[in-house]
Design a protein around this motif. Structure first.
Motif, PDB file in Angstrom:
ATOM      1  N   SER A  71      59.134  33.602  34.449  1.00 13.03           N
ATOM      2  CA  SER A  71      59.712  33.085  35.687  1.00 13.03           C
ATOM      3  C   SER A  71      59.176  33.784  36.935  1.00 13.03           C
ATOM      4  O   SER A  71      59.202  33.213  38.035  1.00 13.03           O
ATOM      5  CB  SER A  71      61.243  33.214  35.651  1.00 13.03           C
ATOM      6  N   LYS A  72      58.669  35.009  36.770  1.00 18.38           N
ATOM      7  CA  LYS A  72      58.272  35.786  37.950  1.00 18.38           C
ATOM      8  C   LYS A  72      56.773  36.053  38.071  1.00 18.38           C
ATOM      9  O   LYS A  72      56.268  36.225  39.191  1.00 18.38           O
ATOM     10  CB  LYS A  72      59.015  37.126  37.964  1.00 18.38           C
ATOM     11  N   VAL A  73      56.070  36.117  36.942  1.00 18.54           N
ATOM     12  CA  VAL A  73      54.642  36.437  36.998  1.00 18.54           C
ATOM     13  C   VAL A  73      53.842  35.149  36.800  1.00 18.54           C
ATOM     14  O   VAL A  73      53.930  34.526  35.743  1.00 18.54           O
ATOM     15  CB  VAL A  73      54.263  37.473  35.921  1.00 18.54           C
ATOM     16  N   PRO A  74      53.069  34.734  37.787  1.00 15.58           N
ATOM     17  CA  PRO A  74      52.362  33.459  37.703  1.00 15.58           C
ATOM     18  C   PRO A  74      51.133  33.527  36.809  1.00 15.58           C
ATOM     19  O   PRO A  74      50.562  34.593  36.573  1.00 15.58           O
ATOM     20  CB  PRO A  74      51.948  33.203  39.158  1.00 15.58           C
ATOM     21  N   VAL A  75      50.737  32.362  36.307  1.00 13.01           N
ATOM     22  CA  VAL A  75      49.457  32.229  35.615  1.00 13.01           C
ATOM     23  C   VAL A  75      48.365  32.222  36.684  1.00 13.01           C
ATOM     24  O   VAL A  75      48.467  31.494  37.670  1.00 13.01           O
ATOM     25  CB  VAL A  75      49.401  30.928  34.793  1.00 13.01           C
ATOM     26  N   VAL A  76      47.350  33.034  36.510  1.00 12.17           N
ATOM     27  CA  VAL A  76      46.319  33.166  37.541  1.00 12.17           C
ATOM     28  C   VAL A  76      44.929  32.942  36.967  1.00 12.17           C
ATOM     29  O   VAL A  76      44.719  33.005  35.756  1.00 12.17           O
ATOM     30  CB  VAL A  76      46.372  34.555  38.219  1.00 12.17           C
ATOM     31  N   MET A  77      43.991  32.690  37.856  1.00  9.75           N
ATOM     32  CA  MET A  77      42.583  32.567  37.509  1.00  9.75           C
ATOM     33  C   MET A  77      41.871  33.887  37.825  1.00  9.75           C
ATOM     34  O   MET A  77      42.422  34.753  38.511  1.00  9.75           O
ATOM     35  CB  MET A  77      41.941  31.430  38.303  1.00  9.75           C
ATOM     36  N   TYR A  78      40.659  34.001  37.351  1.00  4.56           N
ATOM     37  CA  TYR A  78      39.872  35.201  37.613  1.00  4.56           C
ATOM     38  C   TYR A  78      39.755  35.453  39.116  1.00  4.56           C
ATOM     39  O   TYR A  78      39.844  36.596  39.576  1.00  4.56           O
ATOM     40  CB  TYR A  78      38.482  35.058  36.988  1.00  4.56           C
ATOM     41  N   GLU A  79      39.570  34.392  39.884  1.00  2.00           N
ATOM     42  CA  GLU A  79      39.395  34.536  41.330  1.00  2.00           C
ATOM     43  C   GLU A  79      40.608  35.182  41.991  1.00  2.00           C
ATOM     44  O   GLU A  79      40.478  35.860  43.010  1.00  2.00           O
ATOM     45  CB  GLU A  79      39.125  33.164  41.956  1.00  2.00           C
ATOM     46  N   ASN A  80      41.798  34.969  41.405  1.00  2.00           N
ATOM     47  CA  ASN A  80      43.006  35.558  41.975  1.00  2.00           C
ATOM     48  C   ASN A  80      43.048  37.079  41.811  1.00  2.00           C
ATOM     49  O   ASN A  80      43.795  37.759  42.530  1.00  2.00           O
ATOM     50  CB  ASN A  80      44.255  34.947  41.325  1.00  2.00           C
ATOM     51  N   LEU A  81      42.282  37.588  40.860  1.00  2.00           N
ATOM     52  CA  LEU A  81      42.268  39.035  40.595  1.00  2.00           C
ATOM     53  C   LEU A  81      40.963  39.691  41.025  1.00  2.00           C
ATOM     54  O   LEU A  81      40.777  40.889  40.833  1.00  2.00           O
ATOM     55  CB  LEU A  81      42.479  39.292  39.095  1.00  2.00           C
ATOM     56  N   LYS A  82      40.100  38.916  41.626  1.00  2.00           N
ATOM     57  CA  LYS A  82      38.762  39.414  41.931  1.00  2.00           C
ATOM     58  C   LYS A  82      38.784  40.617  42.886  1.00  2.00           C
ATOM     59  O   LYS A  82      38.013  41.566  42.725  1.00  2.00           O
ATOM     60  CB  LYS A  82      37.911  38.294  42.521  1.00  2.00           C
ATOM     61  N   LYS A  83      39.670  40.594  43.865  1.00  2.00           N
ATOM     62  CA  LYS A  83      39.732  41.708  44.816  1.00  2.00           C
ATOM     63  C   LYS A  83      40.167  42.994  44.122  1.00  2.00           C
ATOM     64  O   LYS A  83      39.620  44.068  44.394  1.00  2.00           O
ATOM     65  CB  LYS A  83      40.687  41.371  45.959  1.00  2.00           C
ATOM     66  N   GLU A  84      41.157  42.887  43.255  1.00  2.55           N
ATOM     67  CA  GLU A  84      41.621  44.065  42.529  1.00  2.55           C
ATOM     68  C   GLU A  84      40.523  44.599  41.601  1.00  2.55           C
ATOM     69  O   GLU A  84      40.306  45.813  41.493  1.00  2.55           O
ATOM     70  CB  GLU A  84      42.869  43.727  41.703  1.00  2.55           C
ATOM     71  N   ILE A  85      39.840  43.685  40.917  1.00  6.75           N
ATOM     72  CA  ILE A  85      38.751  44.091  40.022  1.00  6.75           C
ATOM     73  C   ILE A  85      37.636  44.759  40.809  1.00  6.75           C
ATOM     74  O   ILE A  85      37.062  45.767  40.366  1.00  6.75           O
ATOM     75  CB  ILE A  85      38.232  42.861  39.251  1.00  6.75           C
ATOM     76  N   GLN A  86      37.358  44.232  42.005  1.00  6.13           N
ATOM     77  CA  GLN A  86      36.303  44.821  42.830  1.00  6.13           C
ATOM     78  C   GLN A  86      36.672  46.233  43.277  1.00  6.13           C
ATOM     79  O   GLN A  86      35.819  47.120  43.327  1.00  6.13           O
ATOM     80  CB  GLN A  86      36.043  43.939  44.054  1.00  6.13           C
ATOM     81  N   ARG A  87      37.937  46.460  43.569  1.00  2.56           N
ATOM     82  CA  ARG A  87      38.378  47.807  43.951  1.00  2.56           C
ATOM     83  C   ARG A  87      38.157  48.789  42.808  1.00  2.56           C
ATOM     84  O   ARG A  87      37.679  49.915  43.018  1.00  2.56           O
ATOM     85  CB  ARG A  87      39.858  47.780  44.345  1.00  2.56           C
ATOM     86  N   ILE A  88      38.498  48.367  41.601  1.00  2.00           N
ATOM     87  CA  ILE A  88      38.287  49.227  40.435  1.00  2.00           C
ATOM     88  C   ILE A  88      36.792  49.470  40.242  1.00  2.00           C
ATOM     89  O   ILE A  88      36.352  50.590  39.986  1.00  2.00           O
ATOM     90  CB  ILE A  88      38.895  48.588  39.174  1.00  2.00           C
ATOM     91  N   SER A  89      36.013  48.407  40.393  1.00  2.00           N
ATOM     92  CA  SER A  89      34.561  48.513  40.258  1.00  2.00           C
ATOM     93  C   SER A  89      33.967  49.490  41.264  1.00  2.00           C
ATOM     94  O   SER A  89      33.029  50.225  40.956  1.00  2.00           O
ATOM     95  CB  SER A  89      33.930  47.127  40.445  1.00  2.00           C
ATOM     96  N   ASN A  90      34.557  49.535  42.448  1.00  2.00           N
ATOM     97  CA  ASN A  90      34.052  50.414  43.505  1.00  2.00           C
ATOM     98  C   ASN A  90      34.496  51.860  43.349  1.00  2.00           C
ATOM     99  O   ASN A  90      34.072  52.731  44.112  1.00  2.00           O
ATOM    100  CB  ASN A  90      34.490  49.896  44.871  1.00  2.00           C
ATOM    101  N   GLY A  91      35.398  52.117  42.385  1.00  2.00           N
ATOM    102  CA  GLY A  91      35.774  53.501  42.122  1.00  2.00           C
ATOM    103  C   GLY A  91      37.237  53.843  42.350  1.00  2.00           C
ATOM    104  O   GLY A  91      37.629  55.003  42.182  1.00  2.00           O
ATOM    105  N   ASP A  92      38.063  52.864  42.710  1.00  2.63           N
ATOM    106  CA  ASP A  92      39.497  53.126  42.905  1.00  2.63           C
ATOM    107  C   ASP A  92      40.132  53.385  41.543  1.00  2.63           C
ATOM    108  O   ASP A  92      40.138  52.509  40.669  1.00  2.63           O
ATOM    109  CB  ASP A  92      40.148  51.917  43.583  1.00  2.63           C
ATOM    110  N   ARG A  93      40.666  54.577  41.325  1.00  2.00           N
ATOM    111  CA  ARG A  93      41.235  54.963  40.028  1.00  2.00           C
ATOM    112  C   ARG A  93      42.764  54.910  40.003  1.00  2.00           C
ATOM    113  O   ARG A  93      43.386  55.356  39.043  1.00  2.00           O
ATOM    114  CB  ARG A  93      40.771  56.379  39.652  1.00  2.00           C
ATOM    115  N   SER A  94      43.372  54.370  41.014  1.00  2.00           N
ATOM    116  CA  SER A  94      44.835  54.235  41.017  1.00  2.00           C
ATOM    117  C   SER A  94      45.246  53.142  40.025  1.00  2.00           C
ATOM    118  O   SER A  94      44.435  52.289  39.657  1.00  2.00           O
ATOM    119  CB  SER A  94      45.324  53.895  42.427  1.00  2.00           C
ATOM    120  N   PRO A  95      46.518  53.160  39.571  1.00  2.00           N
ATOM    121  CA  PRO A  95      46.956  52.155  38.583  1.00  2.00           C
ATOM    122  C   PRO A  95      47.106  50.769  39.207  1.00  2.00           C
ATOM    123  O   PRO A  95      48.213  50.346  39.555  1.00  2.00           O
ATOM    124  CB  PRO A  95      48.286  52.714  38.083  1.00  2.00           C
ATOM    125  N   ILE A  96      46.027  50.063  39.344  1.00  2.00           N
ATOM    126  CA  ILE A  96      46.041  48.750  39.986  1.00  2.00           C
ATOM    127  C   ILE A  96      46.470  47.665  39.001  1.00  2.00           C
ATOM    128  O   ILE A  96      47.456  46.963  39.217  1.00  2.00           O
ATOM    129  CB  ILE A  96      44.648  48.420  40.564  1.00  2.00           C
TER     130      ILE A  96
END
Length: 298
Positions: A71-96
Motif C-alpha cells: 500500500s505504501k511502496v510503489p512499483v518502480v522502473m529503473y529510471e525511478n532509481l537512476k539518481k540514487e544508483i548514480q550517487r552510489i556509483s559516484n562514491g556515496d556510501r550512506s545507506p541509500i
C-alpha cells in the motif's frame, strides 16, 4: 519425512549423496509453501533496510508486513532509481538503497536501452547465487543416473568490466562469480574439463581454444556439454570448424599452439597437454573434415 513430492520420493535411493540430499531437502522446504516463504523474505528485507534513505520516504513506521508494503511502496522502473544508483556509483556510501555496503554493480547486457544498467549488490548476494547454482546438479542426478561420475564440457567466459567513478567494480553477474572466492576455491577440476585459467582469460579466442582443447583431450570423460547461453554453443561449433586442424595437431604432437600466449593458460596447459597422443588425435580428423578432403591432415 512423509511428503508427496517427486523429488523426495526418490531421495531414498542409495545412490543419492548426502550433499545432493541436503540440496533436495532445501528445494522441498522452499517450495512446499512458497507464499509464506516469500512473505518471510520480504519481512527480513524490510526489517534490515528500515533505516535506508529509500524506505524512509514511505513512512512504514517499522511495518514489515506485505499489506503495508504494497500500500505504501510503489512499483518502480529503473529510471525511478537512476539518481540514487548514480550517487552510489559516484562514491556515496550512506545507506541509500541498502543498509549493507554496496560492494559492486552487476551490469545488464544493454540490449533493451542501448546502455548497460547498473544493479547495486552486496557481498552476501554472491552466496545466494552460489546456493541457487548448486541446486542444478542434484536434480539432474536424480533423473540421469551416473551423470556425476564424469565431467562437463562447459564453455564459460568472462566479459569486459569497468570501475565506476566511486571505485566500485561494474561487471556482468557471471563475470562477478567467476572472479569470486567461491569460484576460485571450488573443485573445478573434478567437475569440468575447462581449467580456471582459461575461463578467466579476457581474450575470448585464447579462452575458447584452451577450453575446446581440454574438452577434446578429456572427451572420454565428458558426460555433459553446455554453455550459459545457446549462442555460446553456436560459437563453439563455429570455432571448432575453423580450428580443428590446429587442435588435432596439438593433441598428436603434445605441443600447444602458438595461438595461446597467455602465460597462465600456457602454464596450466603444460600440465594437461604433456605428451603426444596420435591415437587420441586420429579419430578427430575424418569426422571433422566437413567434406573437404584437402583439410585432412596427412
Amino acid at each position: 519425512m512423509a511428503v508427496d513430492s517427486p523429488l523426495l520420493s526418490r531421495m531414498a535411493s542409495p545412490t543419492t549423496s548426502e550433499k545432493d540430499m541436503k540440496a533436495l531437502k532445501f528445494i522441498e522446504e522452499m517450495t512446499r509453501n512458497p507464499d509464506s516463504v516469500q512473505e518471510k523474505v520480504l519481512g527480513e528485507i524490510l526489517s534490515r533496510n528500515s533505516n535506508t534513505e529509500y524506505l524512509k520516504r514511505f513512512d512504514l513506521n517499522g511495518a514489515v508486513d506485505r499489506k503495508t508494503f504494497k500500500s505504501k511502496v510503489p512499483v518502480v522502473m529503473y529510471e525511478n532509481l537512476k539518481k540514487e544508483i548514480q550517487r552510489i556509483s559516484n562514491g556515496d556510501r550512506s545507506p541509500i538503497l541498502s543498509s549493507h555496503p554496496i560492494n559492486e554493480f552487476l551490469t545488464s547486457s544493454g540490449t533493451s536501452s542501448g546502455e548497460r544498467k547498473l544493479m547495486p549488490t552486496i557481498e552476501e548476494d554472491i552466496d545466494r547465487r552460489q546456493l541457487l547454482g548448486g541446486l542444478l546438479m542434484p536434480v539432474m542426478n536424480l533423473y540421469v543416473p551416473g551423470l556425476d561420475k564424469g565431467k562437463g564440457l562447459y564453455f564459460l567466459f568472462v566479459k569486459s568490466e569497468s570501475k565506476t567513478s566511486g571505485g566500485l567494480p561494474a561487471r556482468p553477474a557471471l563475470t562477478s562469480y567467476y572472479k569470486s572466492d567461491h569460484f576460485r576455491t571450488s573443485d573445478l577440476q573434478s567437475d569440468y574439463t575447462s581449467p580456471r585459467e582459461a575461463i578467466l582469460c579476457s581474450d575470448s579466442s585464447q579462452s575458447m581454444y584452451a577450453q575446446m582443447l581440454c574438452g577434446l583431450l578429456m572427451r572420454h570423460e565428458v558426460l555433459r556439454l553446455g554453455a550459459v547461453f545457446p549462442s555460446g554453443l553456436l560459437r563453439a561449433i563455429s570455432f571448432l570448424q575453423n580450428n580443428w586442424k590446429e587442435l588435432a595437431q596439438d593433441i598428436s604432437t603434445g605441443i600447444l599452439s602458438s595461438k595461446i600466449f597467455d602465460p597462465e593458460i600456457k602454464n596450466r596447459m603444460s600440465k594437461i597437454l604433456n605428451k603426444p597422443d596420435q591415437e587420441l588425435a586420429d579419430p578427430l580428423l575424418p569426422h571433422w573434415s566437413f567434406g573437404h578432403q584437402n583439410d585432412v591432415i596427412r
